[in-house]
Write a protein that holds these residues in place. Structure first.
Motif, PDB file in Angstrom:
ATOM      1  N   UNK B 448       0.828  -1.216   0.000  1.00 24.73           N
ATOM      2  CA  UNK B 448       0.000   0.000   0.000  1.00 24.73           C
ATOM      3  C   UNK B 448       0.859   1.261   0.000  1.00 24.73           C
ATOM      4  N   UNK B 449       1.992   1.145   0.663  1.00 25.73           N
ATOM      5  CA  UNK B 449       2.839   2.320   0.874  1.00 25.73           C
ATOM      6  C   UNK B 449       4.254   2.032   0.399  1.00 25.73           C
ATOM      7  N   UNK B 450       5.039   3.095   0.301  1.00 30.12           N
ATOM      8  CA  UNK B 450       6.468   2.891   0.125  1.00 30.12           C
ATOM      9  C   UNK B 450       7.183   3.529   1.310  1.00 30.12           C
ATOM     10  N   UNK B 451       8.276   2.919   1.710  1.00 30.61           N
ATOM     11  CA  UNK B 451       9.078   3.507   2.768  1.00 30.61           C
ATOM     12  C   UNK B 451      10.275   4.180   2.109  1.00 30.61           C
ATOM     13  N   UNK B 452      10.434   5.455   2.407  1.00 34.87           N
ATOM     14  CA  UNK B 452      11.470   6.259   1.752  1.00 34.87           C
ATOM     15  C   UNK B 452      12.553   6.585   2.761  1.00 34.87           C
ATOM     16  N   UNK B 453      13.802   6.328   2.400  1.00 37.31           N
ATOM     17  CA  UNK B 453      14.911   6.754   3.245  1.00 37.31           C
ATOM     18  C   UNK B 453      15.740   7.750   2.445  1.00 37.31           C
ATOM     19  N   UNK B 454      15.988   8.899   3.081  1.00 37.44           N
ATOM     20  CA  UNK B 454      16.548  10.043   2.360  1.00 37.44           C
ATOM     21  C   UNK B 454      18.042  10.152   2.640  1.00 37.44           C
ATOM     22  N   UNK B 455      18.859  10.308   1.607  1.00 35.70           N
ATOM     23  CA  UNK B 455      20.290  10.524   1.856  1.00 35.70           C
ATOM     24  C   UNK B 455      20.503  11.856   2.567  1.00 35.70           C
ATOM     25  N   UNK B 456      21.587  11.950   3.320  1.00 35.67           N
ATOM     26  CA  UNK B 456      21.791  13.147   4.146  1.00 35.67           C
ATOM     27  C   UNK B 456      21.987  14.418   3.323  1.00 35.67           C
ATOM     28  N   UNK B 457      22.343  14.262   2.047  1.00 31.60           N
ATOM     29  CA  UNK B 457      22.517  15.483   1.248  1.00 31.60           C
ATOM     30  C   UNK B 457      21.184  16.011   0.708  1.00 31.60           C
ATOM     31  N   UNK B 458      20.084  15.273   0.969  1.00 33.24           N
ATOM     32  CA  UNK B 458      18.777  15.772   0.511  1.00 33.24           C
ATOM     33  C   UNK B 458      17.841  16.018   1.690  1.00 33.24           C
ATOM     34  N   UNK B 459      18.327  16.801   2.668  1.00 29.93           N
ATOM     35  CA  UNK B 459      17.498  17.081   3.836  1.00 29.93           C
ATOM     36  C   UNK B 459      16.243  17.876   3.524  1.00 29.93           C
ATOM     37  N   UNK B 460      16.148  18.381   2.284  1.00 31.10           N
ATOM     38  CA  UNK B 460      14.951  19.138   1.927  1.00 31.10           C
ATOM     39  C   UNK B 460      13.737  18.219   1.745  1.00 31.10           C
ATOM     40  N   UNK B 461      13.983  16.913   1.595  1.00 34.84           N
ATOM     41  CA  UNK B 461      12.860  16.000   1.367  1.00 34.84           C
ATOM     42  C   UNK B 461      12.286  15.558   2.704  1.00 34.84           C
ATOM     43  N   UNK B 462      11.040  15.967   2.961  1.00 35.56           N
ATOM     44  CA  UNK B 462      10.450  15.722   4.280  1.00 35.56           C
ATOM     45  C   UNK B 462       9.126  14.987   4.237  1.00 35.56           C
ATOM     46  N   UNK B 463       8.482  14.960   3.081  1.00 34.20           N
ATOM     47  CA  UNK B 463       7.164  14.333   3.068  1.00 34.20           C
ATOM     48  C   UNK B 463       6.640  14.116   1.664  1.00 34.20           C
ATOM     49  N   UNK B 464       5.364  13.791   1.609  1.00 30.87           N
ATOM     50  CA  UNK B 464       4.727  13.414   0.352  1.00 30.87           C
ATOM     51  C   UNK B 464       4.905  14.470  -0.748  1.00 30.87           C
ATOM     52  N   UNK B 465       4.691  15.738  -0.374  1.00 31.19           N
ATOM     53  CA  UNK B 465       4.731  16.783  -1.391  1.00 31.19           C
ATOM     54  C   UNK B 465       6.125  16.881  -2.020  1.00 31.19           C
ATOM     55  N   UNK B 466       7.151  16.686  -1.184  1.00 29.32           N
ATOM     56  CA  UNK B 466       8.519  16.740  -1.711  1.00 29.32           C
ATOM     57  C   UNK B 466       8.769  15.587  -2.675  1.00 29.32           C
ATOM     58  N   UNK B 467       8.228  14.416  -2.337  1.00 33.02           N
ATOM     59  CA  UNK B 467       8.382  13.273  -3.244  1.00 33.02           C
ATOM     60  C   UNK B 467       7.635  13.550  -4.552  1.00 33.02           C
TER      61      UNK B 467
END
Lengths: 339, 797
Positions: B448-467
């Motif tokens: 149903x969902x995906x689990x997202x793990x963000x690299x440290x150089x992309x701290x701007x990605x915080x939630x659905x809208x960023x994806x």
């Protein structure tokens, strides 16, 4: 007596023919047809005629009267006609002499274009909202996901009154104020003056005008944003106009875009106005950032929305080919008269 | 961010033309401002060798050189004082182009043929930093071997393409060559590799020589350092200098260049300290102490405050953390041992410090956006690797790494359907996963969902809208279909205010007035200019804390000065008449300093000068306007004084009994301040009040069915009795059947006694239900006359 009548007839007809002034006609009528006129005089002498001649002379006299009256009528008509013709001829004017103008004023081109934009968006179901120009930092920045010391604040050089009050740098605070008061569906445009501490030059003015749009409802998509902007661009710049969204960043929208329209001057071929790119950047837009919705207690899991904003002065300049924004604030009548 | 393309190519493949690359990068979010072609302005300049030099027969200061340019030997006459046989030099041959639009042609110098020109460094647009000897007087002598006839741009690495990218505030990772190389790879679907750093083994142990203590771990979550000994300070090699220059940074010396090189390449600002200047061999990261100062690298004395983070030794600050190094620990030509610093400082703190000091640097502008905490050690090693490559010093073994807390990668779960819903797309989960993986995220498909793990150089990605943005920019903004939301059927409504404003503007323009728009700023001196004599009378006004100059430092409380400026400008441009208006708010504070937002009162200001204009022209305009707002029965005009206006020609407008504005003739002294020698007429009205009171309801009144009776009335009356008083008297005495009163003549002069005037009125009587009889009219008319005589001392004429 017959001869006398015939004499009067001839004399009168002759006299009438010689008349060329309307004023003299009454004189003529009195002289021949009036109570003391020649014809009446003759008829008065009819008593001395034998009874059998009276009807004959009477008939002749009537004939003469009728003829003279009809000729007089004709003459009157002719002279009136001639007089009118003469008057009209005399009254001929030089139609190439300039007219006397009451002197119309003009709306400022910014108002004219704003009215045009309002009409477009009203037609798409947007309401018009307004807010104060001197604003709280909270509405101008914080509630728009621009907390204190956010680096993106630098891109909007701000005039401050004090730590919490400033001159609004965009019309976006009106979005927040509207969403605080009103629950979705929301569909507004917010036109108004905004302030940035830019030194004045041909493309910068510390005061300029913006118009923003905001739509919040269930199921609003980025496709809707593209659709609305396309309708808008075609209405303003012509039906051939194409729009292009480029990824960009604004703290209050995500995803964000800068929006270009195809250059109306060169139709995309490249010219001086579009710096030979075929495109002109006219606005910023994006999907309302979930955090902005949270700030105004609208659940981002239930609602979504888009917002866009553009510089009105820039639209005016593009539309009319004005190359210096300062002209808009000089108010030289010779400039204003052109719109 | 300036990216020399050949630098980016170290880390990715570019499989398309630069133009195409630029287009595609713009469409995935790295907007290309410009493609710069370096060396474009240098054409046909070759490496040549001076074979022989002979004297010029007719000129002492000129010599004749035979120069070998590989394919041929050509004769060139030069005045350069430093030519010697055997030198390698740049030769501009016939048809060459040099910076500044100079073109070189063959010709004769004092009768001797010359087939080109030997170039100085300056003529090639080079500085000493670009090439040693570039600034000497005379030709540029090349100090390395190059094949004869080689293009000088190739020899000196002057050519190349540089792309200038606009980097948005959310992507500090792209303030680096690798960041943009990564974006290029993502955009083009090519491969990307990080720099591979391997260091030669060093000597000794850093821990014996350097101690680091981080006192404020909040503001400095990570501090790493390495030590390099036996440093030889010299210019860095040409390739490094060329890359730095192309990226917009001035080369200085090998060590400083390395720190800048690493900053540009990896986005991690670096600093190098002279180890011997660090007292006690100890670095302390702490807040500045009260009263501490530091001389920064730009030689300015900076007063520090306690909220500022500094790098200090045991006694004193040696750098302003993340902003600029101190002169006291600067690398000099005598430096023997250096400390490389690579750290992460809190963005907000760096921003505040840099703002407070008025000091922005390449370093501070990166730190304030938030840096990748995983980059510090790689950058540090990269710097040492470059030191070893350049033979600039010897590594002391070991490194220092003060890490406040374990590095964690952000991770969260998202329903992919929500991404589609926001974008108006219907992408399969696999495609969304592909795109997110391509941009560097780790994705786990949970059904149903995906689990997202963000690299440290992309701290701007915080939630659905960023994806959603990541998906959209890679999938293509242009491929999202245009739709119109369903709610778009309803027509929007304009507010009543908006409609009334349009009515007012149309009325004014229809009567010949131009709409002006002026600045809302004004000068604090403006009140004096418009005739206020006592500062105590100045209206309370709001000052801007950081204005664009004194003249624009106050928010206006009246539009009158702006209108006067517009009139003055048009007057100076010799327009013989001018009629303008402006509608905008004025800003009225309740108290200063502000405790709440001021009142913004929408105000109409009107101004005019020119032939056939009088007070009554302006008043007539206002009367028409007021009637258009259906307020004519509630507005009255009373004689008034205003600091800007002619003392005898100014009226205050009252709506019922509330002041709503004024109209009048401008005081000649004020007109003089604006350089206008015509009479000027001005009015200013509170539109908010007028619009609030406007009666928009229209009710039809039947046209009269019975005839009117008209009577004239000529009076002689004392001068000081106003037309308004007479009118009021006539109306009150006239009662119901008096339909209209119109003043058609005012006379003062020979036939009227001194101190008196004659007024002539036409009075219309009518009843709505019958034809009036003479007797009835006479009765009322006499009553009016009697009232005028008894109450106002009027006499019939």
């Amino acid at each position: 007596m017959k001869a006398k009548l015939e004499e009067i007839r001839l004399e009168a007809l002759h006299a009438l023919e010689g008349l060329d002034e309307l004023d003299k006609l009454e004189e003529f009528r009195l002289k021949y047809l009036g109570k003391k006129g020649a014809l009446t005089q003759v008829l008065r002498g009819m008593g001395g005629l034998p009874a059998e001649e009276r009807p004959i002379v009477g008939q002749i006299a009537n004939e003469v009267r009728n003829q003279l009256e009809s000729e007089l009528e004709q003459k009157t008509k002719d002279l009136k006609e001639a007089a009118l013709t003469r008057r009209l001829e005399a009254e001929k004017i030089d139609v190439t002499v300039p007219g006397e103008r009451p002197g119309l004023g003009r709306l400022h081109p910014v108002t004219t274009v704003l009215n045009e934009l309002k009409d477009i968006f009203l037609g798409m179901g947007f309401d018009v909202a307004e807010g104060p120009e001197i604003e709280y930092d909270y509405y101008n920045f914080e509630a728009l996901n621009l907390p204190k010391n956010h680096p993106a604040r630098d891109t909007q050089d701000t005039f401050y009154i004090d730590n919490t009050i400033l001159l609004r740098t965009h019309t976006s605070p009106v979005q927040i104020r509207t969403m605080e008061k009103q629950k979705p569906p929301i569909k507004i445009i917010c036109p108004g003056r905004v302030y940035r501490s830019d030194e004045v030059d041909a493309t910068h003015s510390p005061i300029f005008h913006q118009i923003e749009g905001l739509v919040v409802d269930k199921g609003i998509t980025m496709g809707d944003l593209k659709g609305v902007l396309d309708v808008f661009a075609k209405a303003v710049f012509g039906p051939e106009t194409k729009t292009k969204l480029r990824p960009h960043h604004f703290p209050f929208t995500e995803p964000s875009a800068e929006v270009d329209v195809s250059c109306a001057i060169c139709k995309g071929a490249g010219c001086r106005v579009c710096s030979y790119t075929g495109w002109i950047e006219i606005l910023g837009a994006g999907m309302v950032h979930p955090r902005v919705l949270e700030y105004v207690n609208i659940d981002p899991n239930e609602y979504s929305g888009f917002a866009f904003g553009m510089g009105l002065d820039r639209i005016v300049n593009i539309k009319y080919g004005i190359d210096d924004i300062r002209l808009l604030f000089e108010n030289d009548i010779r400039f204003l008269k052109q719109f | 961010m300036l990216v020399p393309l050949e630098w980016a190519k170290d880390y990715t493949n570019i499989n398309t033309s630069t133009k195409e690359l630029a287009k595609k990068m713009t469409m995935t979010g790295s907007k290309v401002e410009e493609i710069i072609e370096l060396g474009q302005d240098i054409q046909k300049v070759l490496v040549g060798k001076i074979e022989t030099i002979k004297a010029h027969p007719d000129a002492d200061k000129l010599v004749i050189c035979i120069v070998d340019i590989g394919t041929e030997k050509i004769q060139i006459v030069t005045g350069a004082p430093n030519v010697k046989e055997g030198q390698l030099i740049p030769v501009a041959v016939h048809g060459a182009k040099l910076p500044g639009g100079i073109s070189i042609k063959r010709g004769k110098l004092r009768g001797v043929e010359s087939h080109g020109m030997l170039c100085s460094g300056e003529e090639l647009g080079l500085t000493e930093a670009d090439y040693e000897g570039a600034q000497v007087d005379g030709i540029l002598v090349l100090n390395e071997e190059y094949p004869l006839g080689m293009d000088i741009k190739e020899a000196l690495q002057l050519a190349g393409e540089v792309i200038d990218f606009e980097i948005t505030a959310n992507r500090p990772d792209c303030l680096s060559i690798i960041g943009l190389a990564r974006e290029m790879a993502i955009t083009l679907g090519t491969s990307f590799k990080m720099p591979q750093v391997k260091l030669d083994k060093g000597y000794g142990n850093i821990k014996d020589q350097l101690k680091v203590r981080v006192d404020n771990k909040e503001l400095c979550p990570r501090y790493t350092a390495r030590l390099v000994e036996d440093v030889k300070i010299e210019p860095s090699p040409l390739w490094m200098r060329r890359r730095l220059s192309a990226a917009g940074i001035r080369p200085i010396n090998n060590i400083v260049d390395i720190t800048n090189y690493v900053m540009l390449e990896l986005g991690q600002p670096m600093h190098a300290f002279d180890y011997e200047k660090i007292e006690g061999g100890t670095i302390v990261v702490r807040n500045a102490k009260p009263g501490e100062t530091i001389v920064s690298l730009d030689d300015k004395d900076r007063a520090l405050t306690e909220d500022m983070l500094v790098i200090a030794d045991l006694n004193k600050p040696i750098a302003i953390a993340g902003v600029m190094g101190g002169a006291n620990s600067e690398i000099t030509e005598n430096t023997k041992t250096i400390v490389f610093e690579s750290a992460v400082f809190d963005g907000g703190s760096v921003r505040l410090t840099s703002k407070a000091l008025g000091l922005r640097s390449e370093s501070s502008s990166r730190f304030e956006k938030g840096l990748d905490i995983n980059m510090t050690d790689l950058a540090l090693d990269r710097a040492v690797q470059l030191v070893q490559e350049l033979g600039a010093g010897k590594l002391v073994e070991g490194h220092i790494d003060e890490l406040a807390r374990p590095i964690e990668r952000k991770s969260f779960c998202v329903k992919t359907s929500r991404i589609n819903d926001l974008l108006g797309l219907d992408l399969p989960v696999s495609q969304i996963v592909d795109i997110l993986t391509r941009v560097g995220l780790d994705i786990e498909d949970l059904g149903q969902e995906i689990k997202v793990t963000v690299p440290t150089y992309r701290n701007d990605i915080e939630g659905m809208a960023d994806l959603a943005e990541e998906v959209a920019r890679i999938y293509g903004y242009d491929k999202i279909p245009m739709t119109l939301m369903e709610t778009s059927v309803a027509k929007g409504t304009r507010t009543q205010k908006d409609r009334l404003l349009e009515r007012i503007k149309n009325t004014l323009t229809g009567m010949g007035y131009y709409e002006a728009l002026t600045y809302s700023f004004t000068s604090p001196n403006i009140y004096k200019t418009i005739g206020y004599t006592d500062p105590k009378d100045y209206p309370k006004s709001i000052k801007i804390a950081n204005p664009l100059g004194e003249d624009n430092s106050m928010m206006r409380t009246t539009i009158i000065p702006s209108i006067l400026e517009v009139l003055s400008r048009n007057y100076n441009r010799r327009l013989d008449r001018c009629r303008v208006f402006e509608i905008n708010p004025v800003f009225i504070p309740k108290e200063i300093p502000l405790k709440e937002l001021p009142e913004e009162i929408l105000t109409l200001a009107i101004g005019a000068y020119g032939k056939d204009y009088s007070f009554f022209t302006l008043k007539g305009l206002i009367e028409e306007l007021v009637e258009r707002l259906r307020l004519e029965d509630r507005i009255s005009y009373i004689q008034d004084k205003h600091p800007s206006m002619h003392p005898g020609r100014c009226a205050k407008l009252l709506l019922d009994d509330r002041a709503v504005g004024f109209i009048g003739e401008l005081h000649p002294k004020v007109a003089d301040n604006y350089g206008i020698s015509d009479r000027v007429y001005l009015g200013e009205l509170d539109l908010d009040l007028l619009l609030r009171e406007t009666n928009i309801e229209i009710k039809y009144k039947a046209l009269p069915r019975y005839p009117a009776v008209t009577r004239d009335l000529a009076l002689v009356i004392k001068k000081e009795i106003t037309a308004g008083q007479v009118l009021d008297k006539i109306k009150s005495a006239g009662g119901k059947i008096l339909e209209e009163v119109s003043l058609f003549d005012i006379y003062e002069g020979k036939q009227v006694a001194d101190g008196y005037k004659s007024l002539a009125y036409s009075l219309t009587y009518r009843a709505s239900d019958r034809t009036l009889k003479d007797q009835e009219v006479n009765q009322v008319h006499s009553k009016i006359v009697a009232a005028l005589e008894s109450d106002l001392g009027a006499r019939l004429r």
